[in-house]
Design a protein around this motif. Structure first.
Motif, PDB file in Angstrom:
ATOM      1  N   VAL A  17     -31.296  52.117   6.445  1.00 51.46           N
ATOM      2  CA  VAL A  17     -30.557  50.590   5.068  1.00 51.46           C
ATOM      3  C   VAL A  17     -32.585  50.572   4.769  1.00 51.46           C
ATOM      4  O   VAL A  17     -32.301  50.461   3.127  1.00 51.46           O
ATOM      5  N   GLY A  18     -33.483  49.926   5.510  1.00 51.30           N
ATOM      6  CA  GLY A  18     -34.734  50.052   4.654  1.00 51.30           C
ATOM      7  C   GLY A  18     -34.822  51.120   4.096  1.00 51.30           C
ATOM      8  O   GLY A  18     -35.473  50.615   2.486  1.00 51.30           O
ATOM      9  N   MET A  19     -34.381  51.927   4.161  1.00 52.61           N
ATOM     10  CA  MET A  19     -35.122  53.643   3.898  1.00 52.61           C
ATOM     11  C   MET A  19     -34.344  53.696   2.448  1.00 52.61           C
ATOM     12  O   MET A  19     -34.744  53.531   1.657  1.00 52.61           O
ATOM     13  N   LEU A  20     -32.802  53.214   2.667  1.00 50.15           N
ATOM     14  CA  LEU A  20     -31.757  53.928   1.379  1.00 50.15           C
ATOM     15  C   LEU A  20     -32.349  52.285   0.546  1.00 50.15           C
ATOM     16  O   LEU A  20     -32.498  53.276  -0.896  1.00 50.15           O
ATOM     17  N   GLY A  21     -32.340  50.961   0.452  1.00 50.28           N
ATOM     18  CA  GLY A  21     -32.934  51.037  -0.103  1.00 50.28           C
ATOM     19  C   GLY A  21     -34.192  51.217  -0.541  1.00 50.28           C
ATOM     20  O   GLY A  21     -34.006  50.863  -2.369  1.00 50.28           O
ATOM     21  N   PHE A  22     -34.935  51.147  -0.239  1.00 53.19           N
ATOM     22  CA  PHE A  22     -36.368  51.719  -0.841  1.00 53.19           C
ATOM     23  C   PHE A  22     -36.372  52.928  -2.082  1.00 53.19           C
ATOM     24  O   PHE A  22     -36.837  52.940  -2.718  1.00 53.19           O
ATOM     25  N   LEU A  23     -35.464  53.847  -1.363  1.00 53.17           N
ATOM     26  CA  LEU A  23     -35.392  54.850  -2.010  1.00 53.17           C
ATOM     27  C   LEU A  23     -34.329  55.085  -3.014  1.00 53.17           C
ATOM     28  O   LEU A  23     -34.640  56.067  -4.305  1.00 53.17           O
ATOM     29  N   THR A  24     -33.608  54.071  -3.492  1.00 54.16           N
ATOM     30  CA  THR A  24     -32.830  53.588  -4.123  1.00 54.16           C
ATOM     31  C   THR A  24     -32.648  52.980  -5.006  1.00 54.16           C
ATOM     32  O   THR A  24     -32.220  53.126  -6.706  1.00 54.16           O
ATOM     33  N   ARG A  25     -33.766  51.987  -5.122  1.00 55.26           N
ATOM     34  CA  ARG A  25     -32.851  51.109  -5.845  1.00 55.26           C
ATOM     35  C   ARG A  25     -34.735  51.429  -7.475  1.00 55.26           C
ATOM     36  O   ARG A  25     -35.516  52.015  -6.678  1.00 55.26           O
ATOM     37  N   ARG A  26     -34.471  50.395  -8.166  1.00 56.78           N
ATOM     38  CA  ARG A  26     -36.255  50.188  -8.838  1.00 56.78           C
ATOM     39  C   ARG A  26     -36.184  48.927  -9.327  1.00 56.78           C
ATOM     40  O   ARG A  26     -37.722  49.304  -9.581  1.00 56.78           O
ATOM     41  N   ASN A  27     -35.397  48.033  -8.748  1.00 49.03           N
ATOM     42  CA  ASN A  27     -36.111  46.428  -8.887  1.00 49.03           C
ATOM     43  C   ASN A  27     -37.943  46.644  -7.961  1.00 49.03           C
ATOM     44  O   ASN A  27     -37.042  46.902  -6.690  1.00 49.03           O
ATOM     45  N   ILE A  28     -38.628  46.173  -8.383  1.00 51.58           N
ATOM     46  CA  ILE A  28     -39.507  45.873  -7.172  1.00 51.58           C
ATOM     47  C   ILE A  28     -39.538  44.535  -6.216  1.00 51.58           C
ATOM     48  O   ILE A  28     -40.546  45.181  -4.689  1.00 51.58           O
ATOM     49  N   ILE A  29     -38.713  43.666  -6.460  1.00 52.33           N
ATOM     50  CA  ILE A  29     -38.248  43.250  -4.866  1.00 52.33           C
ATOM     51  C   ILE A  29     -37.258  43.502  -4.424  1.00 52.33           C
ATOM     52  O   ILE A  29     -37.936  43.222  -3.266  1.00 52.33           O
ATOM     53  N   ILE A  30     -36.630  43.848  -4.401  1.00 50.94           N
ATOM     54  CA  ILE A  30     -35.485  44.746  -4.065  1.00 50.94           C
ATOM     55  C   ILE A  30     -36.338  45.246  -2.972  1.00 50.94           C
ATOM     56  O   ILE A  30     -36.155  46.342  -1.650  1.00 50.94           O
ATOM     57  N   ILE A  31     -37.354  46.611  -3.739  1.00 52.84           N
ATOM     58  CA  ILE A  31     -38.170  47.026  -3.051  1.00 52.84           C
ATOM     59  C   ILE A  31     -39.195  47.112  -1.513  1.00 52.84           C
ATOM     60  O   ILE A  31     -39.158  47.572  -1.120  1.00 52.84           O
ATOM     61  N   LEU A  32     -39.517  45.638  -2.297  1.00 55.11           N
ATOM     62  CA  LEU A  32     -40.647  44.929  -0.862  1.00 55.11           C
ATOM     63  C   LEU A  32     -39.514  44.421  -0.347  1.00 55.11           C
ATOM     64  O   LEU A  32     -40.125  44.693   0.812  1.00 55.11           O
ATOM     65  N   MET A  33     -38.070  43.877  -0.248  1.00 50.92           N
ATOM     66  CA  MET A  33     -37.807  43.335   0.436  1.00 50.92           C
ATOM     67  C   MET A  33     -36.895  44.321   1.655  1.00 50.92           C
ATOM     68  O   MET A  33     -36.923  44.297   2.933  1.00 50.92           O
ATOM     69  N   SER A  34     -36.830  45.905   0.620  1.00 53.20           N
ATOM     70  CA  SER A  34     -36.872  46.876   2.244  1.00 53.20           C
ATOM     71  C   SER A  34     -37.745  48.132   2.660  1.00 53.20           C
ATOM     72  O   SER A  34     -37.395  47.898   3.587  1.00 53.20           O
ATOM     73  N   VAL A  35     -38.796  47.378   2.227  1.00 51.70           N
ATOM     74  CA  VAL A  35     -40.098  47.986   3.371  1.00 51.70           C
ATOM     75  C   VAL A  35     -40.249  46.721   4.440  1.00 51.70           C
ATOM     76  O   VAL A  35     -40.350  47.178   5.683  1.00 51.70           O
ATOM     77  N   GLU A  36     -39.558  45.458   4.041  1.00 49.86           N
ATOM     78  CA  GLU A  36     -39.759  43.953   5.196  1.00 49.86           C
ATOM     79  C   GLU A  36     -38.574  44.814   5.773  1.00 49.86           C
ATOM     80  O   GLU A  36     -38.964  44.350   7.471  1.00 49.86           O
ATOM     81  N   LEU A  37     -37.951  45.246   5.612  1.00 52.21           N
ATOM     82  CA  LEU A  37     -36.470  45.490   6.984  1.00 52.21           C
ATOM     83  C   LEU A  37     -37.393  46.585   8.143  1.00 52.21           C
ATOM     84  O   LEU A  37     -37.143  46.675   8.797  1.00 52.21           O
ATOM     85  N   MET A  38     -37.746  48.096   6.958  1.00 52.07           N
ATOM     86  CA  MET A  38     -37.823  49.160   7.787  1.00 52.07           C
ATOM     87  C   MET A  38     -39.065  48.427   8.979  1.00 52.07           C
ATOM     88  O   MET A  38     -39.869  49.105   9.751  1.00 52.07           O
ATOM     89  N   LEU A  39     -40.136  47.181   8.206  1.00 52.79           N
ATOM     90  CA  LEU A  39     -41.240  46.617   9.177  1.00 52.79           C
ATOM     91  C   LEU A  39     -40.606  46.027   9.767  1.00 52.79           C
ATOM     92  O   LEU A  39     -41.763  46.602  11.409  1.00 52.79           O
ATOM     93  N   ASN A  40     -39.527  45.321  10.373  1.00 52.22           N
ATOM     94  CA  ASN A  40     -39.000  44.410  10.873  1.00 52.22           C
ATOM     95  C   ASN A  40     -38.068  45.609  11.957  1.00 52.22           C
ATOM     96  O   ASN A  40     -38.049  45.407  13.259  1.00 52.22           O
ATOM     97  N   ALA A  41     -38.146  46.911  11.907  1.00 50.14           N
ATOM     98  CA  ALA A  41     -36.930  47.814  12.607  1.00 50.14           C
ATOM     99  C   ALA A  41     -37.965  48.371  12.862  1.00 50.14           C
ATOM    100  O   ALA A  41     -38.063  48.408  14.112  1.00 50.14           O
TER     101      ALA A  41
END
Length: 67
Positions: A17-41
């Motif tokens: 979910v984090g990787m898909l959010g990182f690859l598909t979104r352009r908003n920097i806040i959403i990208i940072l939240m996706s990176v945080e999801l990947m770190l939590n995984a």
């Protein structure tokens, strides 16, 4: 007791979910939240493997990653 494979599947799904959010979104806040999801995984995986192998190093590393 929950088996190790369920924690691995949870970690894999959260990372996906984090990787898909990182690859598909352009908003920097959403990208940072996706990176945080990947770190939590990765943290879920570290704690699960640390508990499975009866070793505290994975849990200590998780604390350092969170901090």
């Amino acid at each position: 007791m929950v088996e190790l494979k369920w924690y691995i599947w949870l970690s894999l799904s959260v990372f996906t979910v984090g990787m898909l959010g990182f690859l598909t979104r352009r908003n920097i806040i959403i990208i940072l939240m996706s990176v945080e999801l990947m770190l939590n995984a990765v943290n879920i995986n570290l704690v699960a493997m640390s508990h499975y192998m009866q070793d505290m190093r994975g849990q200590m590393l998780t604390l350092f990653v969170i901090a």
